[in-house]
Design an enzyme around this catalytic site. Structure first.
Site, mmCIF file in Angstrom:
data_model
loop_
_atom_site.group_PDB
_atom_site.id
_atom_site.type_symbol
_atom_site.label_atom_id
_atom_site.label_comp_id
_atom_site.label_asym_id
_atom_site.label_seq_id
_atom_site.Cartn_x
_atom_site.Cartn_y
_atom_site.Cartn_z
ATOM 1 N N PHE A 112 -13.371 39.820 15.878
ATOM 2 C CA PHE A 112 -13.971 39.865 17.213
ATOM 3 C C PHE A 112 -14.225 41.285 17.702
ATOM 4 O O PHE A 112 -15.078 41.518 18.566
ATOM 5 C CB PHE A 112 -13.085 39.101 18.203
ATOM 6 C CG PHE A 112 -11.920 39.873 18.771
ATOM 7 C CD1 PHE A 112 -11.983 40.448 20.022
ATOM 8 C CD2 PHE A 112 -10.738 39.998 18.050
ATOM 9 C CE1 PHE A 112 -10.904 41.135 20.562
ATOM 10 C CE2 PHE A 112 -9.655 40.676 18.578
ATOM 11 C CZ PHE A 112 -9.733 41.254 19.833
ATOM 12 N N LYS A 113 -13.510 42.257 17.139
ATOM 13 C CA LYS A 113 -13.694 43.642 17.580
ATOM 14 C C LYS A 113 -15.127 44.135 17.323
ATOM 15 O O LYS A 113 -15.591 45.066 17.981
ATOM 16 C CB LYS A 113 -12.702 44.557 16.854
ATOM 17 C CG LYS A 113 -11.240 44.122 16.951
ATOM 18 C CD LYS A 113 -10.694 44.237 18.349
ATOM 19 C CE LYS A 113 -9.256 43.764 18.447
ATOM 20 N NZ LYS A 113 -8.265 44.680 17.905
ATOM 21 N N ASP A 114 -15.825 43.512 16.377
ATOM 22 C CA ASP A 114 -17.195 43.918 16.082
ATOM 23 C C ASP A 114 -18.107 43.750 17.294
ATOM 24 O O ASP A 114 -19.056 44.512 17.469
ATOM 25 C CB ASP A 114 -17.774 43.096 14.926
ATOM 26 C CG ASP A 114 -17.132 43.414 13.588
ATOM 27 O OD1 ASP A 114 -16.850 44.601 13.337
ATOM 28 O OD2 ASP A 114 -16.919 42.480 12.789
ATOM 29 N N LEU A 117 -17.359 46.933 19.241
ATOM 30 C CA LEU A 117 -17.407 48.240 18.576
ATOM 31 C C LEU A 117 -18.743 48.550 17.920
ATOM 32 O O LEU A 117 -19.075 49.727 17.728
ATOM 33 C CB LEU A 117 -16.256 48.356 17.583
ATOM 34 C CG LEU A 117 -14.923 48.603 18.288
ATOM 35 C CD1 LEU A 117 -13.753 48.410 17.357
ATOM 36 C CD2 LEU A 117 -14.888 50.004 18.894
ATOM 37 N N THR A 154 -9.218 46.433 14.850
ATOM 38 C CA THR A 154 -9.917 47.509 15.547
ATOM 39 C C THR A 154 -10.337 48.602 14.571
ATOM 40 O O THR A 154 -11.439 49.144 14.672
ATOM 41 C CB THR A 154 -9.018 48.120 16.650
ATOM 42 O OG1 THR A 154 -8.892 47.185 17.720
ATOM 43 C CG2 THR A 154 -9.624 49.402 17.212
#
Length: 523
Positions: A112-114, A117, A154
């Site tokens: 989900f960090k994509d 980021l 992350t």
């Protein structure tokens, strides 16, 4: 839109300045001067927008066009989500009546960090290009040294968002042996010259403490012009608010319900969020405050349950034990004791419930910052703080909480891979997603067409194959090796044997990290 610190000393920051600074000079986190409301007609106006179109509308409420013109912002959004494998970017998957999975793992690193980021990486590049326009001499160009700490996802998401960006180096710290093998391979196999990994002997909290100390080191920060990619960076939270709106409209469209209708108003939605550093669920809080119809935000924790205990008691208290109370679990991205983003929520809770009514309106923001600063100092020095009954009551208006053991996590993974109900299709979830689903099933037992749980799926199950294998070890009907071949993405082929580059330091020591950064930047 201007930005201010949760500690009350830094105010009137532009969006660009807040994003590039990451952490406020007073040690606090940046929040918007006020939370904007979605347009009065957003339920109809936004109902059929694509994820990218919706992102443009949401982000525009927080980013003045004088800072980033709308056409430039549209280009940033379009480029950021062009890397995703699913046309819906964050699709909503129905598991059974009343339970939906919001799949956030369709970006380049399967986490989900994509979602945030990829956008943050393009933001950094945009700001650098603007600052360096017309400057050819390398010595005169503005440069950024991005430093991050990760409990798993992350790091790889930041690296994939920032790799090969001009005038930018990225350093990612991760706790040795405390991220999954796939996560470590994703980070350390990226060999771009501007990417640097540091394996730290310690826990994620140790890495996070070093990160905060680097940003508090004025000489070091100014010399290397530090930038942050952890969820202390406001742009991370902002980007994540979009998928809450998107999931709501996706739900209504899937059921042919008109937004704003009587039928829509009857639906009570609980978002269940596996929670570590509190950024993912905080984005849901902002979406709720902007006007998104939300019944509850469920904080789902593993054995590292400091947040669960807070929402039960109003007391934030570290547990006592090895590694400062950090328990190693099957859901390592949540193996965190001190959740950085929790401070942002605490500021709003203090402003609404801890500041005395007699304090003049013009002074309430500053007073809230002072209260939060006191709480955070108590946590650091005494290992606990007590917000009191009023703050707890305010928190529980929107938040609920649950905690889940490794055994329960495995049971849930197994239950959904091998459903007992013949009408339910098998579904493979990673351990973090399983924590969210398990907590939701315990806290929201009634799930039907009106009582809906949307549980956030934060990572692809192939990133945590060991946990899935453990969940299925007593199932003789499943050949795990063959089973996982059907689940694992082709992008993971050869990853475990790929060439790697990483610097290992034996202990969590700020001086050792500074030494590594200084040495790498001399090359």
């Amino acid at each position: 839109m201007q930005y201010k610190s949760t500690r009350g000393q830094a105010t009137n920051y532009t969006f660009e300045k807040a994003v590039l600074a990451g952490l406020s000079p007073d040690g606090g986190l940046f929040i918007p001067q006020s939370i904007p409301q979605a347009p009065a007609d957003f339920l109809t106006k936004w109902a059929n927008l694509s994820f990218q179109e919706l992102a443009l509308e949401v982000l525009s409420l927080y980013i003045d066009s004088s800072e980033i013109p709308r056409e430039d912002l549209k280009d940033l959004v379009d480029r950021s989500y062009a890397t995703f494998r699913h046309s819906d970017i964050t699709p909503l998957h129905k598991i059974k009546d009343g339970l939906y999975i919001l799949e956030l793992f369709h970006g380049p690193t399967f986490a989900f960090k994509d979602v945030a980021l990829q956008f943050v990486g393009n933001l950094f590049e945009y700001f650098l290009k603007r600052k360096n326009a017309g400057i050819e001499n390398p010595a005169d160009r503005h440069k950024i040294t991005v430093v991050g700490a990760t409990s798993g996802d992350t790091g790889s998401a930041a690296i994939y968002g920032l790799r090969n960006k001009k005038d930018l180096d990225v350093f990612i710290m991760f706790p040795t042996g405390r991220v999954s093998p796939i996560q470590e391979a994703q980070m350390t196999s990226v060999l771009d010259k501007n990417v640097h990994n540091i394996s730290v002997g310690g826990t994620f909290d140790d890495c996070q403490d070093i990160l905060k100390s680097l940003f508090a080191n004025d000489d070091f920060m100014q010399k290397y012009n530090l930038g942050a990619v952890n969820s202390i960076n406001w742009a991370r939270i902002l980007a994540q608010t979009v998928y809450y709106f998107h999931s709501y409209f996706s739900l209504l469209r899937s059921r042919n319900i008109t937004p704003g209708s009587t039928e829509a108003q009857k639906i009570q939605i609980t978002y269940s969020v596996p929670t570590g550093n509190f950024g993912d669920i905080l984005a849901g809080y902002y979406a709720h405050q902007m006007g998104l119809p939300t019944s509850k935000l469920l904080v789902a924790t593993n054995a590292n349950d400091i947040l669960y205990r807070f929402f039960c008691s109003g007391v934030c208290e570290k547990s006592v034990g090895e590694d400062g109370g950090v328990h190693e679990t099957l859901s390592p991205a949540m193996d965190i004791v001190v959740s950085s983003n929790f401070e942002r929520l605490l500021w709003y809770l203090a402003r609404d419930a801890a500041v005395e009514a007699s304090v003049p309106e013009a002074e309430k923001d500053l007073k809230a910052g002072q209260i939060v600063d006191g709480w955070m100092q108590d946590l650091k020095q005494k290992g606990r703080f007590d917000t009191g009954a009023k703050v707890l009551a305010e928190a529980k208006r929107i938040f609920d909480a649950g905690h889940v053991s490794d055994e329960e996590t495995c049971a849930t993974i197994r239950e959904y891979i091998l459903p007992k109900d013949a009408s339910q299709a098998p579904y493979v979830m990673d351990p973090h997603t399983a924590v969210g689903v398990t907590a939701a099933n315990a806290v929201v037992p009634q799930q039907d067409s009106q009582h809906v749980v949307i549980s956030l799926s934060t990572a692809h199950p192939a990133k945590f194959s060991e946990a899935v294998e453990r969940a299925l070890k007593d199932e003789p009907s499943i050949n795990f090796a063959e089973f996982f071949k059907t689940v694992s993405p082709k992008e993971f082929e050869g990853l475990m044997t790929a060439e790697r580059r990483v610097t290992v330091i034996p202990r969590a020591d700020q001086a050792l990290v500074i030494e590594v950064i200084a040495k790498e930047l001399q090359h």
